[in-house]
Design a protein around this motif. Sequence first.
Motif: not given
Length: 419
Positions: A179, A212, A214, A183-186
């Motif tokens: 992460i 992806n 993010s 960003q909040t997503e990986s």
Amino acid sequence: MEGQESEPTSPISENSFKRIGLQRIDLVLDHPQKVYYSGHEISGKVHLYLDEPVNAIGIRIKCKGEAQVYFTDRSAGIRRKFSSDENYLHEEIYIVGDRNAKSTITGGVYPFSLTLPENLPCSFEGRYGRVRYSIRALLDITSVYRFSTNIIPFTVAPILDLNRDSLAPLPVCEKQSKIYMGQTESLKMSMSLPVRGYVPGQTIPIQILLKNYSNVVVKKLRIVFKKVIMYHVTEKSRKHKEIVVEIEQPIEKNCKSYDIVFDVPAVPPTGMIHCNIIDVLYTLKAEACVDVSEWYYRMFQKNLKLRTNVIIGTIPIRNYENPENTFSLPPDTLSSNVVSTSEEFYLDEDEPSITKIEEENQSEILLPVYEKSQIYRSSKPDRDDPTGDDGDSDGEVKPYSPVYRVYKFRSSTRRKDAN
């Protein structure tokens, strides 16, 4: 020719050559590629050209093999040199005469053979060390005066059966996620290989899955196949990494899966068995290169990387991928050494052995293909010694590239490129 041996001797003038009646002395090995195996025979012929018979001690064959390691290290502003060596082979035989008395020697062709010791490490050339074998012939006129052929380097070939390594036939799957800052997503990536063990000439198929979630932009995938060499001396060890293969794969929009392939070149096998001062292993790295422009982000936004070890052998894994037949040569170009190494050929149980092929077809015999190795560029050249000491010159043998067995497979990328 020719010239004197590098051992301390008194100088011999050109008039001495003429007075002795020596034109030249040459040594020719039977194996066309100068490749031999531990415990097997090395053979050849000495060609002696004389104006007239000479009174001399005899004709001698000198064969040696050794490993050397040499590097420098800077610590606390002090530059120190480190070195180590191992001796594996030092054999001298007289094929004419002996060292006790003189005899009359005439010009002609003198065959010879000697058996190499068991458990020799394979030939190797690297940035900070080497394992090297060489042979020469000498005409000893007296205990002081002697004439020598050029020193001929030869390859001691390795044998590493991947079928005897429990890890070689196992599949490989490496996964990693990250992460990024802000960003909040990986970003997730996985790397898969069907097996861990390969031989030179064989294709390594890599499957990369990139997910992806993010908003970070991935520009490309970078695949790096490295040779990692450890050089050991008593006081310390030095690691050196060479980039053998490097591939950059552009990222396509909405594409999550990437199949990347490359062939293993002529490289020494993993492990450097029977050598205590040099060790070799191979790594495979997959790197997702992100697009980060601001310098302060680069300190934290490192690329996502996956690493795994790959085993390189000399005999391929059974029931994974069968190599094709190697090329053929007439038997008169073949030394007995090659025939005796038929156990290195990989054949299915249902296929005829090399011996049976010989019996059925005396006109030709299968021979393995060998290719020259090389020292690849360093992954971190700024850490290499700036001294220019390359260790290539020991006063005897010029820079030498050993050769290693290379197989042919139907899946080879070379074959695809040729077509």
